[in-house]
Write a protein that holds these residues in place. Structure first.
Motif, short mmCIF file in Angstrom:
data_model
loop_
_atom_site.label_atom_id
_atom_site.label_comp_id
_atom_site.label_asym_id
_atom_site.label_seq_id
_atom_site.Cartn_x
_atom_site.Cartn_y
_atom_site.Cartn_z
N SER A 1 -5.58 14.26 -13.48
CA SER A 1 -5.81 13.22 -12.53
C SER A 1 -7.19 12.89 -12.25
N ALA B 1 -0.63 12.18 -13.79
CA ALA B 1 -0.48 13.48 -13.07
C ALA B 1 -0.98 14.67 -13.75
N GLU C 1 0.76 -1.42 -0.19
CA GLU C 1 0.12 -0.14 -0.19
C GLU C 1 0.73 1.25 -0.03
N THR C 2 0.27 2.32 -0.55
CA THR C 2 1.19 3.50 -0.61
C THR C 2 0.60 4.61 0.13
N ALA C 3 1.37 5.83 0.27
CA ALA C 3 0.70 6.83 1.06
C ALA C 3 -0.46 7.63 0.85
N THR D 1 1.24 5.40 -10.89
CA THR D 1 0.25 6.39 -10.54
C THR D 1 -0.84 6.90 -11.41
N ARG E 1 -4.60 0.75 -5.56
CA ARG E 1 -5.60 1.31 -4.43
C ARG E 1 -6.93 0.92 -5.16
N ASP F 1 -0.88 10.50 -0.05
CA ASP F 1 -0.31 11.54 -1.01
C ASP F 1 0.15 11.09 -1.93
N ASP F 2 0.33 9.62 -2.32
CA ASP F 2 1.09 9.03 -3.36
C ASP F 2 0.39 7.88 -3.95
N PRO F 3 -0.91 7.98 -4.05
CA PRO F 3 -1.66 6.79 -4.49
C PRO F 3 -1.33 6.00 -5.67
N ARG F 4 -1.19 4.95 -5.50
CA ARG F 4 -0.87 3.96 -6.82
C ARG F 4 -2.40 3.31 -7.38
#
Length: 307
Positions: A73, A70, A9-11, A67, A19, A13-16
């Motif tokens: 998004s 960008a 899992e990612t943060a 991601t 999710r 504020d840095d979704p992959r």
């Protein structure tokens, strides 16, 4: 069919993409599904390098770690909210039966207006993909980006990765209305293959004729309401895609390949997409797997921008 990867899992504020692709769509029924077809029996029969059956898992590893776009998004995430990875079609090694199984899976999604993205496997994937149209009686044109025509005859009555589009064009349903192929290598195509395509009112482009303008033209050179897109990674130059079933010298460069995938996503007539012939066994540092995943990402980017 359940996908599995070990992407963490990612943060927030840095979704992959993991999710969204690991989860059920926000509003129930998805608009897009990812389906794996871990078969390379057809490659073996066609004397190619075995190993493409491991491709779906490697593509997922790379795709899940990417991601959302960008630059836009919101639209990309909206697409992801309606996208679901439904896992791999179970394969038995009986190629004909496995292709029929894939066709039944794809038919169900096409009937519901859901766009399937299929991760092969060898290019026998594309025939199972086509059978989804045939099972529904849906007429379609087929667009293939490939170094080979893949219209070879059956071998001892058995299908293989090089017979895909002959089988589609000769299928009793007559659902394959025309065949369009770009990226052909003149040293890897027999004159009889081109004559077969000509007899079926198809169109073909050789490597030195394949550019953004000519590929864009193929999207508009048919009269079908539907367009099945299939991308064979052996069309890409082997310096950029070493991990494939049949490496290609002087193949397409990634920028052209990726733009073609994006154009396929943007085109409203494209109702399904597959990518085939990634062979992780011969890959270098995951280079080809990342390109395969980015190809799907580009297709999804195009989908997100359909108006």
């Amino acid at each position: 069919m359940q996908p599995s990867t070990d992407i963490p899992e990612t943060a927030p504020d840095d979704p992959r993409l993991a999710r969204w692709l690991r989860s059920e769509p926000d509003e129930g029924k998805p608009g897009v599904v990812l389906v794996g077809f871990p078969s390379d029996e057809g490659v073996k029969r066609n004397d190619g390098r075995a190993g493409a059956s491991a491709a779906p898992g490697q593509i997922r590893r790379q795709l899940y770690a990417m991601t959302p776009d960008a630059e836009d998004s919101d639209r990309f995430i909206k697409l992801l909210e309606h996208t679901n990875d439904v896992g791999d079609v179970p394969v038995s090694g009986d190629l004909q039966a496995d292709q029929l199984t894939l066709g039944t899976v794809i038919a169900r999604y096409l009937e519901q207006g859901i766009i399937p993205i299929i991760m092969g496997g060898g290019h026998e994937t594309a025939y199972g993909h086509f059978l989804g149209y045939a099972e529904n009686g849906f007429a379609t044109s087929i667009l293939n980006v490939d170094a080979h025509t893949d219209v070879r005859p059956l071998k001892e009555g058995r299908s293989h990765s090089g017979s895909t589009f002959r089988q589609a064009l000769e299928h009793g349903s007559q659902c394959a209305e025309t065949y369009l192929v770009a990226g052909l290598q003149p040293h890897a195509v027999a004159a009889s293959h081109l004559a077969f395509i000509d007899r079926h009112r198809g169109h073909y482009l050789f490597r030195d004729e394949t550019n953004i303008t000519s590929i864009s033209g193929l999207f508009h050179s048919h009269e079908s309401d539907r367009l099945m897109a299939t991308f064979d990674m052996d069309a890409v130059d082997q310096s950029c895609a070493p991990g494939v079933s049949a490496p290609c010298t002087n193949g397409l460069l990634p920028d052209l390949w990726l733009t073609a995938a994006y154009l396929a996503g943007r085109n409203k007539q494209v109702t399904s997409f597959d990518i085939s012939e990634l062979n992780p066994e011969y890959d270098r540092d995951g280079q080809t797997a990342r390109l395969a995943a980015l190809t799907i990402w580009q297709f999804m980017l195009g989908l997100s921008q359909r108006s």
